[in-house]
Write a protein that holds these residues in place. Structure first.
Motif, PDB file in Angstrom:
ATOM      1  N   TRP A  80     -94.664 -17.699 -51.594  1.00 10.62           N
ATOM      2  CA  TRP A  80     -93.307 -17.176 -51.477  1.00 10.62           C
ATOM      3  C   TRP A  80     -92.963 -16.998 -50.006  1.00 10.62           C
ATOM      4  CZ3 TRP A  80     -89.575 -15.420 -55.079  1.00 10.62           C
ATOM      5  CH2 TRP A  80     -89.932 -15.542 -56.423  1.00 10.62           C
ATOM      6  N   ASP A  81     -91.773 -17.452 -49.615  1.00 16.98           N
ATOM      7  CA  ASP A  81     -91.201 -17.105 -48.316  1.00 16.98           C
ATOM      8  C   ASP A  81     -90.155 -16.029 -48.592  1.00 16.98           C
ATOM      9  OD1 ASP A  81     -89.790 -16.863 -45.921  1.00 16.98           O
ATOM     10  OD2 ASP A  81     -90.052 -18.972 -45.405  1.00 16.98           O
ATOM     11  N   MET A  82     -90.424 -14.818 -48.116  1.00 19.78           N
ATOM     12  CA  MET A  82     -89.619 -13.667 -48.497  1.00 19.78           C
ATOM     13  C   MET A  82     -88.509 -13.327 -47.501  1.00 19.78           C
ATOM     14  SD  MET A  82     -90.640 -12.693 -51.485  1.00 19.78           S
ATOM     15  CE  MET A  82     -90.260 -10.948 -51.701  1.00 19.78           C
ATOM     16  N   HIS A  83     -88.189 -14.263 -46.605  1.00 18.20           N
ATOM     17  CA  HIS A  83     -87.017 -14.079 -45.742  1.00 18.20           C
ATOM     18  C   HIS A  83     -86.499 -15.457 -45.343  1.00 18.20           C
ATOM     19  CE1 HIS A  83     -84.802 -11.325 -42.768  1.00 18.20           C
ATOM     20  NE2 HIS A  83     -84.225 -12.527 -42.704  1.00 18.20           N
ATOM     21  N   THR A  84     -85.492 -15.929 -46.057  1.00 18.13           N
ATOM     22  CA  THR A  84     -84.924 -17.247 -45.791  1.00 18.13           C
ATOM     23  C   THR A  84     -83.400 -17.165 -45.765  1.00 18.13           C
ATOM     24  OG1 THR A  84     -84.696 -17.975 -48.092  1.00 18.13           O
ATOM     25  CG2 THR A  84     -86.852 -18.283 -47.053  1.00 18.13           C
ATOM     26  N   HIS A  85     -82.782 -18.235 -45.249  1.00 20.99           N
ATOM     27  CA  HIS A  85     -81.316 -18.382 -45.233  1.00 20.99           C
ATOM     28  C   HIS A  85     -81.011 -19.849 -45.522  1.00 20.99           C
ATOM     29  CE1 HIS A  85     -80.546 -14.398 -43.363  1.00 20.99           C
ATOM     30  NE2 HIS A  85     -81.684 -14.635 -42.708  1.00 20.99           N
ATOM     31  N   VAL A  86     -80.792 -20.203 -46.765  1.00 16.16           N
ATOM     32  CA  VAL A  86     -80.633 -21.618 -47.130  1.00 16.16           C
ATOM     33  C   VAL A  86     -79.225 -22.124 -46.855  1.00 16.16           C
ATOM     34  CG1 VAL A  86     -80.754 -23.291 -49.023  1.00 16.16           C
ATOM     35  CG2 VAL A  86     -82.484 -21.499 -48.831  1.00 16.16           C
ATOM     36  N   TYR A  87     -78.213 -21.330 -47.191  1.00 19.39           N
ATOM     37  CA  TYR A  87     -76.825 -21.758 -46.992  1.00 19.39           C
ATOM     38  C   TYR A  87     -76.183 -20.856 -45.937  1.00 19.39           C
ATOM     39  CZ  TYR A  87     -77.743 -24.487 -51.144  1.00 19.39           C
ATOM     40  OH  TYR A  87     -78.290 -25.377 -52.043  1.00 19.39           O
ATOM     41  N   PHE A  88     -76.699 -20.983 -44.734  1.00 25.57           N
ATOM     42  CA  PHE A  88     -76.377 -20.050 -43.657  1.00 25.57           C
ATOM     43  C   PHE A  88     -75.717 -20.772 -42.494  1.00 25.57           C
ATOM     44  CE2 PHE A  88     -77.670 -17.773 -39.751  1.00 25.57           C
ATOM     45  CZ  PHE A  88     -77.189 -16.497 -40.025  1.00 25.57           C
ATOM     46  N   ASP A  89     -74.461 -20.510 -42.270  1.00 25.79           N
ATOM     47  CA  ASP A  89     -73.729 -20.933 -41.089  1.00 25.79           C
ATOM     48  C   ASP A  89     -73.969 -22.402 -40.743  1.00 25.79           C
ATOM     49  OD1 ASP A  89     -73.122 -18.271 -41.300  1.00 25.79           O
ATOM     50  OD2 ASP A  89     -73.551 -17.769 -39.228  1.00 25.79           O
ATOM     51  N   LYS A  90     -74.445 -22.711 -39.537  1.00 26.70           N
ATOM     52  CA  LYS A  90     -74.502 -24.099 -39.079  1.00 26.70           C
ATOM     53  C   LYS A  90     -75.614 -24.926 -39.718  1.00 26.70           C
ATOM     54  CE  LYS A  90     -72.333 -23.124 -34.615  1.00 26.70           C
ATOM     55  NZ  LYS A  90     -72.467 -23.185 -33.124  1.00 26.70           N
ATOM     56  N   THR A  91     -76.533 -24.291 -40.428  1.00 24.41           N
ATOM     57  CA  THR A  91     -77.580 -25.059 -41.120  1.00 24.41           C
ATOM     58  C   THR A  91     -77.285 -25.215 -42.610  1.00 24.41           C
ATOM     59  OG1 THR A  91     -78.898 -23.065 -41.509  1.00 24.41           O
ATOM     60  CG2 THR A  91     -79.353 -24.309 -39.487  1.00 24.41           C
ATOM     61  N   ALA A  92     -76.169 -24.638 -43.088  1.00 18.15           N
ATOM     62  CA  ALA A  92     -75.878 -24.633 -44.526  1.00 18.15           C
ATOM     63  C   ALA A  92     -75.725 -26.034 -45.105  1.00 18.15           C
ATOM     64  CB  ALA A  92     -74.611 -23.819 -44.798  1.00 18.15           C
ATOM     65  N   ALA A  93     -75.212 -26.955 -44.307  1.00 15.08           N
ATOM     66  CA  ALA A  93     -74.977 -28.315 -44.807  1.00 15.08           C
ATOM     67  C   ALA A  93     -76.270 -29.012 -45.208  1.00 15.08           C
ATOM     68  CB  ALA A  93     -74.249 -29.142 -43.743  1.00 15.08           C
ATOM     69  N   ASP A  94     -77.390 -28.553 -44.673  1.00 14.85           N
ATOM     70  CA  ASP A  94     -78.684 -29.160 -44.984  1.00 14.85           C
ATOM     71  C   ASP A  94     -79.447 -28.395 -46.061  1.00 14.85           C
ATOM     72  OD1 ASP A  94     -78.738 -31.304 -42.882  1.00 14.85           O
ATOM     73  OD2 ASP A  94     -78.550 -29.564 -41.574  1.00 14.85           O
ATOM     74  N   GLY A 110     -91.300 -20.152 -54.344  1.00 14.35           N
ATOM     75  CA  GLY A 110     -90.326 -19.087 -54.519  1.00 14.35           C
ATOM     76  C   GLY A 110     -89.835 -18.591 -53.172  1.00 14.35           C
ATOM     77  N   ILE A 111     -88.546 -18.225 -53.102  1.00 18.31           N
ATOM     78  CA  ILE A 111     -87.987 -17.693 -51.858  1.00 18.31           C
ATOM     79  C   ILE A 111     -87.075 -16.510 -52.163  1.00 18.31           C
ATOM     80  CG2 ILE A 111     -88.104 -19.896 -50.616  1.00 18.31           C
ATOM     81  CD1 ILE A 111     -85.079 -20.184 -51.043  1.00 18.31           C
ATOM     82  N   ARG A 112     -86.995 -15.598 -51.192  1.00 21.84           N
ATOM     83  CA  ARG A 112     -85.994 -14.530 -51.197  1.00 21.84           C
ATOM     84  C   ARG A 112     -84.976 -14.908 -50.127  1.00 21.84           C
ATOM     85  NH1 ARG A 112     -86.405  -8.370 -48.952  1.00 21.84           N
ATOM     86  NH2 ARG A 112     -87.668  -9.470 -47.406  1.00 21.84           N
ATOM     87  N   ASP A 113     -83.749 -15.218 -50.549  1.00 21.89           N
ATOM     88  CA  ASP A 113     -82.720 -15.623 -49.604  1.00 21.89           C
ATOM     89  C   ASP A 113     -81.975 -14.385 -49.123  1.00 21.89           C
ATOM     90  OD1 ASP A 113     -81.179 -18.368 -48.773  1.00 21.89           O
ATOM     91  OD2 ASP A 113     -79.840 -16.636 -48.830  1.00 21.89           O
ATOM     92  N   PRO A 350     -97.225  -1.727 -47.133  1.00 19.59           N
ATOM     93  CA  PRO A 350     -97.226  -3.037 -47.800  1.00 19.59           C
ATOM     94  C   PRO A 350     -96.443  -4.093 -47.023  1.00 19.59           C
ATOM     95  CG  PRO A 350     -95.662  -1.586 -48.872  1.00 19.59           C
ATOM     96  CD  PRO A 350     -96.348  -0.759 -47.822  1.00 19.59           C
ATOM     97  N   PHE A 351     -96.922  -5.332 -47.067  1.00 18.16           N
ATOM     98  CA  PHE A 351     -96.322  -6.423 -46.291  1.00 18.16           C
ATOM     99  C   PHE A 351     -95.920  -7.606 -47.157  1.00 18.16           C
ATOM    100  CE2 PHE A 351     -98.249  -4.169 -42.782  1.00 18.16           C
ATOM    101  CZ  PHE A 351     -97.376  -4.421 -41.727  1.00 18.16           C
ATOM    102  N   LEU A 352     -94.869  -8.303 -46.696  1.00 22.30           N
ATOM    103  CA  LEU A 352     -94.395  -9.547 -47.282  1.00 22.30           C
ATOM    104  C   LEU A 352     -94.305 -10.600 -46.184  1.00 22.30           C
ATOM    105  CD1 LEU A 352     -91.423  -8.027 -49.316  1.00 22.30           C
ATOM    106  CD2 LEU A 352     -93.604  -8.806 -50.284  1.00 22.30           C
ATOM    107  N   ALA A 353     -94.631 -11.836 -46.522  1.00 21.22           N
ATOM    108  CA  ALA A 353     -94.515 -12.942 -45.568  1.00 21.22           C
ATOM    109  C   ALA A 353     -93.113 -13.524 -45.634  1.00 21.22           C
ATOM    110  CB  ALA A 353     -95.546 -14.026 -45.880  1.00 21.22           C
ATOM    111  N   GLY A 354     -92.456 -13.595 -44.485  1.00 20.25           N
ATOM    112  CA  GLY A 354     -91.121 -14.190 -44.414  1.00 20.25           C
ATOM    113  C   GLY A 354     -90.919 -14.830 -43.061  1.00 20.25           C
TER     114      GLY A 354
END
Length: 461
Positions: A80-94, A110-113, A350-354
């Motif tokens: 799991w990547d627990m800190h992502t931005h998939v549809y975010f500003d200038k990278t959203a098109a990709d 799995g991701i947490r957006d 407790p820790f999460l990887a992001g």
């Protein structure tokens, strides 16, 4: 729809649709890694029926279905990547074409957006769950709640407490999984957001805003701290000044107080406030002028527009904000961050990887999660503890240990096959030979084809 997108979708579907219906899959002679204790269970057969683990046994011969020979390989839960931005500003098109497939190509199932345009991220979450889109399962916040002067398109500007309450109500009604708080939220609005989130039964997570003390965020019920924000401030006698003033690494180091740091760490541990420190992103942020990303071996999978336009723009913007702190001070601060994380881990915070991908220079979806695990080890985590931040801990965080986490009968079949044991060396999480996402098998051959195609897409071909 462009030819590029059509080609991408055609390729993804060629991998995805053969397994869209229920299947029986067996991975034989594999070494299963128990992520609760790091023990290896050799010569194991794991059977999968539809999207669930149907059985785990020693050296059995499956009677039906697809058989994958796991000899000499190691099986772990999907990452799991627990800190992502998939549809975010200038990278959203990709986001759809490149980013989502890159996660799966790297074993991230799995991701947490933590901040994306609302309609695209909700649509992607739905389509992936229905196996009509190729990507990891998604937990999403939609747009971030930020101050009125927010620089981000994927945000909702908040000025008043009523703005905050309305935003929480709207996002909850649209079906987001949690509320994301950003740094610029005004003080009174923050407490209104906290109260409204509690009233509507939705968690709020993210930055400790600039106008809020870390202890206040803990008392308000904020579930996560991202980027260690709030911790540095609370470790200084100047914490109150930081509520309205400028904060820099040099200032934090100059006023750091060991006793204050110990108190905030104890408070976080007592209240089980999850930390997602994004250590790889932090290193790139503070040392942006000292890192030559042109030599990154993963660079071919970064979109061409990121490398040629976005990253140089970000680098220039970041350097403007760092002009008060020379490089040696920032290098010391990065080491200070690792030391704080080590102390927190020892105190059972407790820790999460992001990773904050793709909102950073040289932070590439999927690849950066493996580098984040290596940063945890650099902070003193054992390889097992680092691996848990991306496997066991997300399952605990979501109260979904019956569905995810340790590989056991009945759990969701999100799995990664590795060529070497990650408990021996956390770098081995990159040595992927197969991925099972929601019970659907992506073979070594499929992964090779996928990576070639994604490299072409990144280059604009």
């Amino acid at each position: 729809m462009t030819v590029r997108i059509l080609n991408s979708l055609f390729f993804a579907l060629s991998v995805w649709t053969p397994f869209a219906s229920a299947q029986t899959l067996a991975i034989t002679h594999v070494t299963l890694i128990d992520i609760t204790n790091g023990r290896a269970q050799p010569d194991t057969t794991v059977t999968i029926d539809s999207n669930r683990i149907a059985g785990i046994a020693h050296s059995t011969t499956p009677k039906a279905g697809q058989v994958v020979d796991g000899s000499g390989q190691f099986l772990i839960p999907g990452l799991w990547d627990m800190h992502t931005h998939v549809y975010f500003d200038k990278t959203a098109a990709d986001g759809t074409d490149l980013m989502l497939p890159l996660f799966l190509a790297n074993g991230v199932t799995g991701i947490r957006d933590m901040g994306s345009a609302l309609d695209p991220v909700l649509h992607a979450r739905e389509e992936i769950a229905a196996h009509r889109l190729f990507g990891p399962r998604m937990i999403v916040s939609g747009p971030m709640l930020d101050g009125v002067k927010s620089q981000y398109q994927a945000s909702i500007p908040i000025t008043t407490p009523e703005d905050g309450r309305k935003a929480v109500a709207m996002l909850k009604s649209r079906g987001v999984d949690f509320i994301k708080i950003q740094s610029g939220v005004p003080r009174e609005a923050y407490f209104a957001i906290a109260a409204e989130s509690k009233k509507r039964g939705i968690e709020f997570e993210g930055h400790v805003p600039d106008a809020i003390r870390a202890a206040e965020a803990v008392a308000a019920g904020q579930r996560t701290f991202e980027h260690l924000i709030g911790v540095f401030e609370a470790s200084s006698p100047d914490e109150d000044k930081y509520l309205s003033g400028t904060k820099t690494p040099g200032a934090f180091l100059a006023t750091w107080d060991a006793k204050r740091e110990a108190r905030i760490i104890q408070l976080l541990a007592q209240n089980h406030v999850w930390q997602c420190p994004t250590l790889f992103w932090e290193r790139g942020q503070w040392l942006v002028d000292a890192i030559d990303y042109s030599k990154d071996p993963d660079l071919p999978w970064a979109a061409r527009s990121w490398v040629t336009k976005l990253w140089p723009e970000l680098r220039k913007s970041i350097l403007k904000s760092l002009d008060t702190d020379p490089l040696p001070v920032r290098q010391k601060f990065v080491e200070h961050e690792l030391d704080i994380v080590r102390k927190m881990n020892a105190a059972h915070v407790p820790f999460l990887a992001g990773t904050d991908t793709a909102a950073g220079v040289d932070v590439i979806p999927g690849f950066s999660l493996h580098l984040e695990l290596q940063r945890f080890v650099a902070a003193g985590f054992t390889p097992l503890e680092a691996l848990q931040t991306a496997t066991l801990n997300p399952a605990k965080f979501y109260n979904k240990l019956a569905e995810y986490g340790p590989l056991q009968k009945g759990r969701i079949a999100d799995l990664v096959l590795l060529k070497a044991n990650p408990i021996d060396d956390i770098g081995n999480t990159r040595r992927i030979s197969g991925v099972i996402a929601d019970g659907r098998y992506i073979s070594q051959q499929d992964l090779d084809r996928l990576r070639v195609r994604l490299k072409q897409l990144a280059a604009g071909k």
